[in-house]
Design a protein around this motif. Structure first.
Motif, PDB file in Angstrom:
ATOM      1  N   PRO A   1       0.817  -1.217   0.000  1.00 42.57           N
ATOM      2  CA  PRO A   1       0.000   0.000   0.000  1.00 42.57           C
ATOM      3  C   PRO A   1       0.851   1.268   0.000  1.00 42.57           C
ATOM      4  CG  PRO A   1       0.026  -0.975   2.189  1.00 42.57           C
ATOM      5  CD  PRO A   1       0.810  -1.890   1.307  1.00 42.57           C
TER       6      PRO A   1
ATOM      7  N   THR B   1      -3.665   2.551  -7.212  1.00 44.03           N
ATOM      8  CA  THR B   1      -4.869   3.212  -6.714  1.00 44.03           C
ATOM      9  C   THR B   1      -6.024   2.227  -6.800  1.00 44.03           C
ATOM     10  OG1 THR B   1      -4.032   5.277  -7.650  1.00 44.03           O
ATOM     11  CG2 THR B   1      -6.356   5.238  -7.029  1.00 44.03           C
ATOM     12  N   GLY B   2      -6.791   2.103  -5.718  1.00 42.32           N
ATOM     13  CA  GLY B   2      -7.948   1.228  -5.716  1.00 42.32           C
ATOM     14  C   GLY B   2      -7.611  -0.243  -5.558  1.00 42.32           C
TER      15      GLY B   2
ATOM     16  N   SER C   1      -6.016  -1.653  -2.528  1.00 40.28           N
ATOM     17  CA  SER C   1      -5.958  -2.135  -1.154  1.00 40.28           C
ATOM     18  C   SER C   1      -6.589  -1.121  -0.220  1.00 40.28           C
ATOM     19  CB  SER C   1      -4.487  -2.343  -0.757  1.00 40.28           C
ATOM     20  OG  SER C   1      -4.388  -2.685   0.600  1.00 40.28           O
ATOM     21  N   SER C   2      -7.203  -1.637   0.833  1.00 41.70           N
ATOM     22  CA  SER C   2      -7.739  -0.746   1.865  1.00 41.70           C
ATOM     23  C   SER C   2      -6.736  -0.554   3.000  1.00 41.70           C
ATOM     24  CB  SER C   2      -9.055  -1.305   2.414  1.00 41.70           C
ATOM     25  OG  SER C   2      -8.831  -2.587   2.970  1.00 41.70           O
TER      26      SER C   2
END
Length: 147
Positions: A11, A57-58, A60-61
């Motif tokens: 991330p 982008t988009g 992993s949280s």
């Protein structure tokens, strides 16, 4: 059934900064694909590795910089540490663990210098990417049985 680890998601907050950092390490750029402003995947591969790293982008949280203990196996810890330093990376000195088995989280138990007997799996160095994701170099010269 074989199960092979081929991709690790790291991330990051700034995709272009991360891309530049990993390319500056000499890692191969495999892909940089965007699908609109909310999705981008960049894939890089360390030299000689069958496993790649992706970030973007988009994907992993997880919080940027929250990955730790990502291991890169090298055959000469001192040469690998020096190469990273020559590339401008802020890399730790070579160390081994006071317990002699495996390094601990953070910097606790680090003893300066390689393992006195240069035991395989026993010497380390560490660095972070610009977001703080933690990488560890580990010297392996002889694999454990079954590896």
């Amino acid at each position: 059934m074989d199960m092979k680890l081929e991709v690790v998601v790291v991330p990051v907050a700034d995709v272009d900064r991360a891309k530049n950092f990993y390319e500056d390490l000499g890692w191969r750029l495999d892909a940089d694909v965007a699908r609109g402003k909310d999705f981008r995947v960049v894939q890089v591969t360390p030299p000689g590795s069958p496993c790649s790293v992706i970030f973007g982008t988009g994907l992993s949280s997880a919080a940027p910089g929250s990955a730790e203990g990502l291991h890169l196996i090298v055959t000469d810890i001192e040469a690998a540490q020096a190469e990273l330093a020559d590339r401008g990376v802020e890399v730790s000195e070579v160390f081994h663990d006071a317990g002699g088995v495996f390094h601990r989280a953070g910097t606790e138990g680090r003893v300066p210098g390689p393992d006195a007997e240069r035991t395989s799996y026993g010497s380390f160095a560490s660095f972070n990417d610009p977001d703080g994701n933690g990488w560890v170099l580990q010297e392996v010269t002889t694999r454990l049985p079954g590896r």
